[in-house]
Design an enzyme around this catalytic site. Structure first.
Site, PDB file in Angstrom:
ATOM      1  N   GLU A  24      -9.820  22.169  33.305  1.00 38.35           N
ATOM      2  CA  GLU A  24      -8.753  21.207  33.041  1.00 38.35           C
ATOM      3  C   GLU A  24      -9.185  19.775  33.342  1.00 38.35           C
ATOM      4  O   GLU A  24     -10.187  19.543  34.008  1.00 38.35           O
ATOM      5  CB  GLU A  24      -7.512  21.514  33.897  1.00 38.35           C
ATOM      6  CG  GLU A  24      -6.460  22.371  33.196  1.00 38.35           C
ATOM      7  CD  GLU A  24      -5.611  21.580  32.215  1.00 38.35           C
ATOM      8  OE1 GLU A  24      -5.922  20.412  31.937  1.00 38.35           O
ATOM      9  OE2 GLU A  24      -4.619  22.144  31.706  1.00 38.35           O
ATOM     10  N   ARG A 109       2.724  23.618  42.534  1.00 37.69           N
ATOM     11  CA  ARG A 109       1.465  22.901  42.731  1.00 37.69           C
ATOM     12  C   ARG A 109       1.438  21.676  41.848  1.00 37.69           C
ATOM     13  O   ARG A 109       2.184  21.562  40.867  1.00 37.69           O
ATOM     14  CB  ARG A 109       0.267  23.792  42.433  1.00 37.69           C
ATOM     15  CG  ARG A 109       0.102  24.193  40.968  1.00 37.69           C
ATOM     16  CD  ARG A 109      -1.271  24.799  40.749  1.00 37.69           C
ATOM     17  NE  ARG A 109      -1.484  25.325  39.418  1.00 37.69           N
ATOM     18  CZ  ARG A 109      -1.846  24.601  38.356  1.00 37.69           C
ATOM     19  NH1 ARG A 109      -1.992  23.302  38.461  1.00 37.69           N
ATOM     20  NH2 ARG A 109      -2.056  25.188  37.176  1.00 37.69           N
ATOM     21  N   ASN A 111      -0.141  19.368  38.982  1.00 36.02           N
ATOM     22  CA  ASN A 111      -0.803  19.713  37.728  1.00 36.02           C
ATOM     23  C   ASN A 111      -1.267  18.436  37.031  1.00 36.02           C
ATOM     24  O   ASN A 111      -1.941  17.607  37.651  1.00 36.02           O
ATOM     25  CB  ASN A 111       0.137  20.545  36.848  1.00 36.02           C
ATOM     26  CG  ASN A 111      -0.608  21.317  35.775  1.00 36.02           C
ATOM     27  OD1 ASN A 111      -1.651  21.905  36.055  1.00 36.02           O
ATOM     28  ND2 ASN A 111      -0.085  21.341  34.566  1.00 36.02           N
ATOM     29  N   ASN A 157       2.825  18.741  31.757  1.00 41.31           N
ATOM     30  CA  ASN A 157       1.582  18.549  31.001  1.00 41.31           C
ATOM     31  C   ASN A 157       1.694  17.334  30.078  1.00 41.31           C
ATOM     32  O   ASN A 157       2.721  16.674  30.007  1.00 41.31           O
ATOM     33  CB  ASN A 157       1.254  19.797  30.173  1.00 41.31           C
ATOM     34  CG  ASN A 157       0.196  20.664  30.846  1.00 41.31           C
ATOM     35  OD1 ASN A 157      -0.828  20.147  31.311  1.00 41.31           O
ATOM     36  ND2 ASN A 157       0.442  21.962  30.924  1.00 41.31           N
ATOM     37  N   ASP A 207      -0.513  21.384  25.984  1.00 45.22           N
ATOM     38  CA  ASP A 207      -1.188  21.276  27.278  1.00 45.22           C
ATOM     39  C   ASP A 207      -1.647  19.829  27.448  1.00 45.22           C
ATOM     40  O   ASP A 207      -0.929  18.901  27.129  1.00 45.22           O
ATOM     41  CB  ASP A 207      -2.337  22.286  27.337  1.00 45.22           C
ATOM     42  CG  ASP A 207      -2.684  22.710  28.758  1.00 45.22           C
ATOM     43  OD1 ASP A 207      -2.596  21.874  29.682  1.00 45.22           O
ATOM     44  OD2 ASP A 207      -3.068  23.877  28.966  1.00 45.22           O
TER      45      ASP A 207
END
Length: 300
Positions: A24, A109, A111, A157, A207
């Site tokens: 990522e 969490r 991101n 995202n 994403d």
């Protein structure tokens, strides 16, 4: 729903074979001419220097290393480890806490995230169970203060900003929608939330993303084996099919910022899919005609 055109022909190549569980957040560093990215579930920050072929990996003790930003301080990056933001010195290996964005006991969490031109870091949290609206978007200022912008997010995202910094893009992957906001660059305020792309009918999962010099948005479609370039009006300009199911994020890098780097994931793939997709978990690349913009950095 936006109808997608026939996929464009492309020359996608593998620049670094790998086995990232959840590769990522690729970022190009012009100062070092290197690519940095994460393996979120592997707890790793990675760095690749294309000219020399050198590949370095830095492993951390957190459950997840979910966010990454370049910093204005040379040789340092900002990392989201679980729910805290940390400053990491690449040379010494030292790590220090900048701020705890959310309580560590939350089942969430950090991101996706992106810096703006004023050195602020826009970062979101996500639900570790991937179905509860426990996430939120935050603006983290250079002094380390974290400001809650809005909540009710499942998976954050597609955080990116337009070239003039007046538009901020944001997706909730599990709601299948990308929105855009009017961004007041001076104050860091957001307003006028509106739909940029609605994927709800196709259940496509937006994403990570990056914006090129023309203001077009390149978006990885997780689970969709493709990346898509959207116009500033949210219309599809180009579709590039990939040899992997799970592209995760992309950035424009290289000497002229015309190499589109694409991170990928092995996560959620069956044994049969992994056998058929040897490049899953690798870093891919594609040469494009429209250059990117230098990545903004965190700090004063």
């Amino acid at each position: 729903m936006t109808t997608e055109p026939h996929p464009a022909s492309s020359s996608v190549r593998c620049v670094l074979p790998g086995t990232d569980l959840l590769g990522e957040t690729p970022l190009w560093c012009p100062a070092t001419r290197s690519l940095l990215w994460l393996d979120i579930d592997g707890g790793r920050l990675q760095r690749f220097h294309p000219a020399s072929g050198r590949h370095d990996a830095f492993t951390f003790e957190g459950r997840y290393v979910g966010s990454l930003a370049l910093m204005r301080e040379p040789g340092r990056v900002l990392l989201g480890i679980d729910l805290g933001l940390f400053v990491f010195d690449l040379a010494s290996g030292q790590t220090r806490l900048l701020c705890q964005v959310e309580p560590a006991e939350n089942d969430s969490r950090l991101n996706d995230g992106r810096c703006d031109a004023h050195g602020r870091f826009w970062v979101g949290t996500m639900d570790n169970q991937l179905h509860r609206p426990n996430g939120a978007l935050y603006r983290v200022d250079p002094d380390g203060s974290a400001h809650h912008m809005f909540g009710e997010v499942i998976v954050t995202n597609t955080i990116a900003l337009s070239p003039n910094q007046e538009t901020l893009y944001f997706s909730d992957t599990r709601r299948f929608v990308t929105w855009q906001f009017t961004h007041d660059a001076a104050s860091g305020a957001l307003s006028d939330r509106r739909v940029f792309v609605d994927h709800s009918e196709s259940k496509s999962r937006p994403d990570g993303a990056c914006v090129d010099a023309e203001g077009y948005v390149w978006n990885a479609i997780f689970g969709g084996a493709r990346i898509v370039r959207f116009s500033p009006a949210g219309k599809i300009d180009r579709v590039v099919e990939l040899p992997v199911t799970n592209p995760t994020c992309l950035c424009l890098g290289g000497p002229e910022l015309k190499t589109l780097y694409i991170t990928t994931a092995r996560k959620f793939l069956s044994r049969a899919q992994l056998r058929d997709q040897p490049l899953a978990g690798s870093v891919l690349a594609l040469d494009v005609e429209v250059a990117g913009l230098p990545e903004q950095r965190f700090g004063r």
